[in-house]
Every structure is written in C-alpha cells, then in structure tokens.
Design an enzyme around this catalytic site. Structure first.
Site, PDB file in Angstrom:
ATOM      1  N   PRO A  21       0.786  -1.133  -0.009  1.00 46.75           N
ATOM      2  CA  PRO A  21      -0.059   0.003   0.076  1.00 46.75           C
ATOM      3  C   PRO A  21       0.919   1.208   0.054  1.00 46.75           C
ATOM      4  O   PRO A  21       1.744   1.431   0.724  1.00 46.75           O
ATOM      5  CB  PRO A  21      -0.634   0.002   1.389  1.00 46.75           C
ATOM      6  CG  PRO A  21      -0.063  -0.992   2.106  1.00 46.75           C
ATOM      7  CD  PRO A  21       0.915  -1.891   1.378  1.00 46.75           C
ATOM      8  N   MET A  22       0.588   2.295  -0.807  1.00 42.82           N
ATOM      9  CA  MET A  22       1.661   3.459  -0.948  1.00 42.82           C
ATOM     10  C   MET A  22       0.644   4.484  -1.271  1.00 42.82           C
ATOM     11  O   MET A  22       0.044   4.661  -2.099  1.00 42.82           O
ATOM     12  CB  MET A  22       2.657   3.174  -2.114  1.00 42.82           C
ATOM     13  CG  MET A  22       3.725   2.251  -1.490  1.00 42.82           C
ATOM     14  SD  MET A  22       4.703   2.102  -3.043  1.00 42.82           S
ATOM     15  CE  MET A  22       4.088   1.029  -3.941  1.00 42.82           C
ATOM     16  N   GLN A  74      -6.577  -1.071   3.255  1.00 45.79           N
ATOM     17  CA  GLN A  74      -5.491  -0.732   4.382  1.00 45.79           C
ATOM     18  C   GLN A  74      -6.354   0.346   5.137  1.00 45.79           C
ATOM     19  O   GLN A  74      -6.492   1.345   4.687  1.00 45.79           O
ATOM     20  CB  GLN A  74      -4.341  -0.457   4.139  1.00 45.79           C
ATOM     21  CG  GLN A  74      -3.413  -0.524   5.448  1.00 45.79           C
ATOM     22  CD  GLN A  74      -2.155   0.226   5.207  1.00 45.79           C
ATOM     23  OE1 GLN A  74      -2.063   1.409   4.853  1.00 45.79           O
ATOM     24  NE2 GLN A  74      -1.003  -0.748   5.602  1.00 45.79           N
ATOM     25  N   CYS A 104       3.061   3.294   9.730  1.00 46.40           N
ATOM     26  CA  CYS A 104       3.269   4.432   9.269  1.00 46.40           C
ATOM     27  C   CYS A 104       3.765   5.393  10.338  1.00 46.40           C
ATOM     28  O   CYS A 104       3.245   5.512  11.357  1.00 46.40           O
ATOM     29  CB  CYS A 104       1.782   4.768   8.621  1.00 46.40           C
ATOM     30  SG  CYS A 104       2.188   6.568   7.871  1.00 46.40           S
ATOM     31  N   LYS A 143       0.101  -4.779   9.330  1.00 43.36           N
ATOM     32  CA  LYS A 143       1.322  -4.490   8.536  1.00 43.36           C
ATOM     33  C   LYS A 143       2.092  -3.681   9.475  1.00 43.36           C
ATOM     34  O   LYS A 143       1.576  -2.699   9.996  1.00 43.36           O
ATOM     35  CB  LYS A 143       1.135  -3.669   7.308  1.00 43.36           C
ATOM     36  CG  LYS A 143       2.480  -3.330   6.432  1.00 43.36           C
ATOM     37  CD  LYS A 143       2.108  -2.883   5.237  1.00 43.36           C
ATOM     38  CE  LYS A 143       3.269  -2.253   4.228  1.00 43.36           C
ATOM     39  NZ  LYS A 143       3.745  -1.040   4.754  1.00 43.36           N
ATOM     40  N   HIS A 175       7.446  -5.022   7.462  1.00 45.79           N
ATOM     41  CA  HIS A 175       8.554  -3.866   7.027  1.00 45.79           C
ATOM     42  C   HIS A 175       9.568  -4.124   7.973  1.00 45.79           C
ATOM     43  O   HIS A 175       9.791  -3.573   8.878  1.00 45.79           O
ATOM     44  CB  HIS A 175       7.964  -2.572   6.917  1.00 45.79           C
ATOM     45  CG  HIS A 175       8.765  -1.574   6.306  1.00 45.79           C
ATOM     46  ND1 HIS A 175       8.413  -0.303   6.083  1.00 45.79           N
ATOM     47  CD2 HIS A 175      10.239  -1.754   5.797  1.00 45.79           C
ATOM     48  CE1 HIS A 175       9.701   0.400   5.376  1.00 45.79           C
ATOM     49  NE2 HIS A 175      10.563  -0.462   5.281  1.00 45.79           N
ATOM     50  N   GLY A 217      12.758  -2.836   0.908  1.00 46.09           N
ATOM     51  CA  GLY A 217      14.208  -2.869   0.281  1.00 46.09           C
ATOM     52  C   GLY A 217      14.375  -4.056  -0.796  1.00 46.09           C
ATOM     53  O   GLY A 217      15.396  -4.140  -1.322  1.00 46.09           O
TER      54      GLY A 217
HETATM   55  C1  LIG Z   1       4.879   7.115  -1.509  1.00 44.76           C
HETATM   56  C2  LIG Z   1       4.877   5.895  -0.398  1.00 44.76           C
HETATM   57  C3  LIG Z   1       3.528   5.831   0.499  1.00 44.76           C
HETATM   58  C4  LIG Z   1       3.441   5.106   1.265  1.00 44.76           C
HETATM   59  N1  LIG Z   1       2.248   4.549   1.922  1.00 44.76           N
HETATM   60  C5  LIG Z   1       1.999   3.932   2.757  1.00 44.76           C
HETATM   61  C6  LIG Z   1       0.666   3.389   3.228  1.00 44.76           C
HETATM   62  O1  LIG Z   1      -0.174   4.150   2.966  1.00 44.76           O
HETATM   63  N2  LIG Z   1       0.689   2.277   4.238  1.00 44.76           N
HETATM   64  C7  LIG Z   1       1.553   1.776   4.528  1.00 44.76           C
HETATM   65  O2  LIG Z   1       1.401   0.735   5.457  1.00 44.76           O
HETATM   66  N3  LIG Z   1       2.788   1.887   4.236  1.00 44.76           N
HETATM   67  C8  LIG Z   1       3.020   2.904   2.993  1.00 44.76           C
HETATM   68  N4  LIG Z   1       4.181   3.182   2.445  1.00 44.76           N
HETATM   69  C9  LIG Z   1       5.411   1.983   2.994  1.00 44.76           C
HETATM   70  C10 LIG Z   1       5.202   0.819   1.861  1.00 44.76           C
HETATM   71  O3  LIG Z   1       4.007  -0.094   1.873  1.00 44.76           O
HETATM   72  C11 LIG Z   1       6.535   0.021   2.199  1.00 44.76           C
HETATM   73  O4  LIG Z   1       6.372  -0.656   3.284  1.00 44.76           O
HETATM   74  C12 LIG Z   1       7.608   0.650   2.182  1.00 44.76           C
HETATM   75  O5  LIG Z   1       7.813   1.469   0.914  1.00 44.76           O
HETATM   76  C13 LIG Z   1       9.088  -0.482   1.875  1.00 44.76           C
HETATM   77  O6  LIG Z   1       8.756  -1.155   1.219  1.00 44.76           O
HETATM   78  P1  LIG Z   1       9.752  -0.788  -0.357  1.00 44.76           P
HETATM   79  O7  LIG Z   1      11.142  -0.902   0.021  1.00 44.76           O
HETATM   80  O8  LIG Z   1       9.703  -2.125  -1.136  1.00 44.76           O
HETATM   81  O9  LIG Z   1       9.262   0.198  -0.916  1.00 44.76           O
HETATM   82  C14 LIG Z   1       4.426   3.838   1.481  1.00 44.76           C
HETATM   83  C15 LIG Z   1       5.699   4.070   0.768  1.00 44.76           C
HETATM   84  C16 LIG Z   1       5.708   5.113  -0.103  1.00 44.76           C
HETATM   85  C17 LIG Z   1       6.942   5.190  -0.871  1.00 44.76           C
END
Ligand SMILES: Cc1cc2nc3c(=O)[nH]c(=O)nc-3n(C[C@H](O)[C@H](O)[C@H](O)COP(=O)(O)O)c2cc1C
Length: 346
Positions: A21-22, A74, A104, A143, A175, A217
C-alpha cells in the site's frame, strides 16, 4: 476479458506476492494498471483512516474496479469499534482483506495514535483485531515494522505478534526495519533505519503456523524469490511502482501460472478502454498517466515515452491519443522473451 486461473495455480497462499500500500501511489488507477500486468499479485489500497471510511465520500474513496481483485483495504485507526465498522464496510464492498496499518510513521498518523505508534500498544491492537475479526469473515491482517524508537526489536516484534495472533490474526506483513517516530521524516523512515531481514525470518521460524510476509528494500524479483526460502510471502513497494513491468514475471515465478503475460504495448492497448471510460467520467488524464511513467523502463524509447506523457497528459483536453502517441515512441518488447519466460532467454 481475463481468462480463468489454471487449476494448478490455485493452491498458493494468496500473500505469496503483493504490492505494498502506498499513499498517493496505489490509487485505483494505478491498481487497475498493475492488474493488467499481473493477474495474481495481491494489491492494496492506500491507507484510509477510520474517519475517512466512516464519514468520507465512500464512492470516491473506496470505489474500485472488480478487475483489481484480489484487493485489500488498508485502514489506519485504533478504536476497536470504529475499526470493526470499517472492516464491515470493507467486506460489504467486496474487498478480499482488511489490513490494519501499524507501520506508518507520519506525524499526522502519530497525532491520531495509530500507525507505527501502535507497536507500543499490542493490547490495543489485539482488541482492535479481535473486534474486526468478529465483525467479518474476510481475513484481518497487520502491517507493521520490527519495532519503534528505542524499543528492543526482537522482544517488541515477537511480543506484538504473539499477542495479536492470540486475538485471531494469522497474517503479518513486516516492513523489516524500525520506525523512528522522532527525528526522521516518513521518507527517511523508509530508508534510514537498517533492514533486518533475519529478524523476520526468525519470526517465521518461531511461529510456523502464521503467514509471515516480508517487506522493505526488495529491489527485484530475484531478491524477492530468495526470501521465500524463509517466509511465506513478499511485498514490494517502490520497486514495483517505479518499474511496474517487473510484475509481468510474477504470475509465472511466484504462482506457477504459465499464462503468457501481455507485452508492454499490449498493456497500453488494454488500458485504453479504461482511460476512455475514465475520461468520459471526467477523470483528468494526468491522474492515470502519472502511474505509467515507468512502464518502458530499460527499453529503448523509455525516456521519450515518459517525456511525451509528462508534457501532454496534464493538458485539460488530453485523452487516450496522448497515451497511444507516447507508446509509439517506445520500442516493442522482445516477444520471444515474453513467450519463453524472461529468465530462460535473458
Ligand atoms: C509514497 C509511499 C507511500 C506509502 N504509503 C503507505 C501506506 O499508505 N501504508 C503503508 O502501510 N505503507 C505505506 N508506505 C510504505 C510501503 O508500504 C512499504 O512498506 C515501504 O515502501 C517499504 O517497501 P519497499 O522498500 O518495497 O518500497 C508507503 C511508501 C511510499 C514510498
């Protein structure tokens, strides 16, 4: 439009591969687009607070296209009754899962006593999860991070998971780094605290009955697949957003689904009817086009594709022709590579 799942692919755990989720990124347009590339990757909404879900414009905030399934909602919150109500709403709208955000670190989230701060309140999370699980039949998942601030990671993570598993949660997405609530921005909190994959592996080893998904990562599918020796599933965020065509290999590699994925140009062709529909409904093209920028990453013409979208998609009358013209600037995929599996000819 989508052909039925081959029977041999049905038994994998549904969390084997997911896109994180992002906020502001995995909106419904992005998810529809990603779904055209992988039929099997599990997708998640951006985090929505209990307040937004209960009192906001639900049609705008919670609408999705059925093609996006399997799709989890989420939620951010910490009041058990409100979370249970949100879980009920998620289920009634057909979401496949409701995921509680305990990872978060943003200030807005901290002020509301939820997100990563909840890692210090396992009893409250347990009560929340119990209330949600009692309200719905869909899975309620968590999460989280491995810990926050100066809490000792292993006792924090293992205690948190044990307490919440007792309350009925079977799936934990971790994470694999701490969140520092004081002093680091949300963005820094995604990069600065060191990754500790071994701790998430240990969690799976000590809790074999739980579904443990690792996140953080993972830059490509080789790294992701390697994690499956230790945990049940992987979640990719930034890598999948920046290079969405990475998902083309997911169904075959993670779900043994032999269906040939669409080429990048076929993805665009299949997106066109969606863009036309959304434009008729008044959606500005830029809201969709911004998610496509990485589609041709690594292919000749990728920069021209990006530039054409960047320079034209924001114009008020921009329509599908802008997407088509952009795609014409990018080189076609190597069809042999797609047909025979990326690895075997790469
Ligand atoms: C722009 C952005 C917005 C994010 N928003 C959320 C979110 O709404 N909820 C959440 O649990 N994590 C959020 N995250 C964290 C990601 O879900 C993830 O845990 C984190 O980027 C690490 O994974 P990655 O290294 O594969 O990107 C966000 C990350 C980014 C980059």
């Amino acid at each position: 439009m989508l052909s039925p799942m081959p029977p041999e692919t049905r038994d994998f755990n549904p969390w084997r591969f997911s896109v994180a989720p992002m906020m502001d990124w995995t909106d419904r347009h992005d998810r529809f687009f990603l779904r055209l590339i992988s039929r099997r990757a599990r997708l998640y909404t951006e985090m929505l607070t209990t307040g937004a879900i209960r009192f906001g414009d639900r049609r705008r905030l919670l609408a999705y296209d059925p093609a996006e399934q399997p799709l989890g909602l989420q939620v951010g919150g910490s009041q058990p009754a409100e979370l249970a109500e949100c879980a009920r709403i998620a289920e009634s709208l057909g979401y496949s899962e409701v995921n509680l955000n305990c990872g978060c670190p943003s200030e807005r989230v901290q002020a509301g006593r939820f997100g990563a701060r909840l890692m210090a309140e396992p009893d409250l999370v347990a009560r929340s999860v119990a209330a949600m699980a009692a309200a719905v039949a869909i899975p309620v998942t968590i999460k989280s991070r491995i810990a926050i601030d100066d809490l000792e990671p292993w006792p924090t993570l293992s205690g948190f998971v044990a307490r919440i598993a007792d309350a009925g949660c079977r799936t934990f997405i971790v994470h694999a780094r701490k969140a520092w609530l004081d002093g680091l921005s949300p963005k820094e909190n995604r990069d600065v605290p060191p990754l500790d994959y071994a701790m998430v592996h240990r969690l799976k080893a000590e809790c074999p009955g739980l579904t443990i998904v690792i996140n953080g990562g993972l830059a490509n599918l080789d790294a992701a697949e390697g994690q499956l020796r230790h945990v049940d599933g992987v979640m990719l965020g930034r890598a999948a957003y920046g290079n969405p065509y990475l998902l083309a290999e997911v169904d075959r590699r993670f779900f043994a689904d032999p269906t040939t994925p669409p080429s990048r140009h076929q993805v665009i062709e299949r997106l066109i009817p969606y863009v036309e529909r959304e434009r008729r409904l008044g959606t500005p093209l830029k809201h969709i086009a911004r998610h496509l920028l990485g589609l041709f990453q690594g292919r000749p013409g990728a920069r021209l594709f990006r530039r054409h979208l960047a320079e034209n998609a924001h114009l008020s009358d921009a329509g599908v022709e802008v997407v088509r013209q952009a795609a014409e600037l990018a080189a076609p995929d190597d069809i042999a590579m797609i047909n025979h599996g990326f690895r075997s000819v790469a």
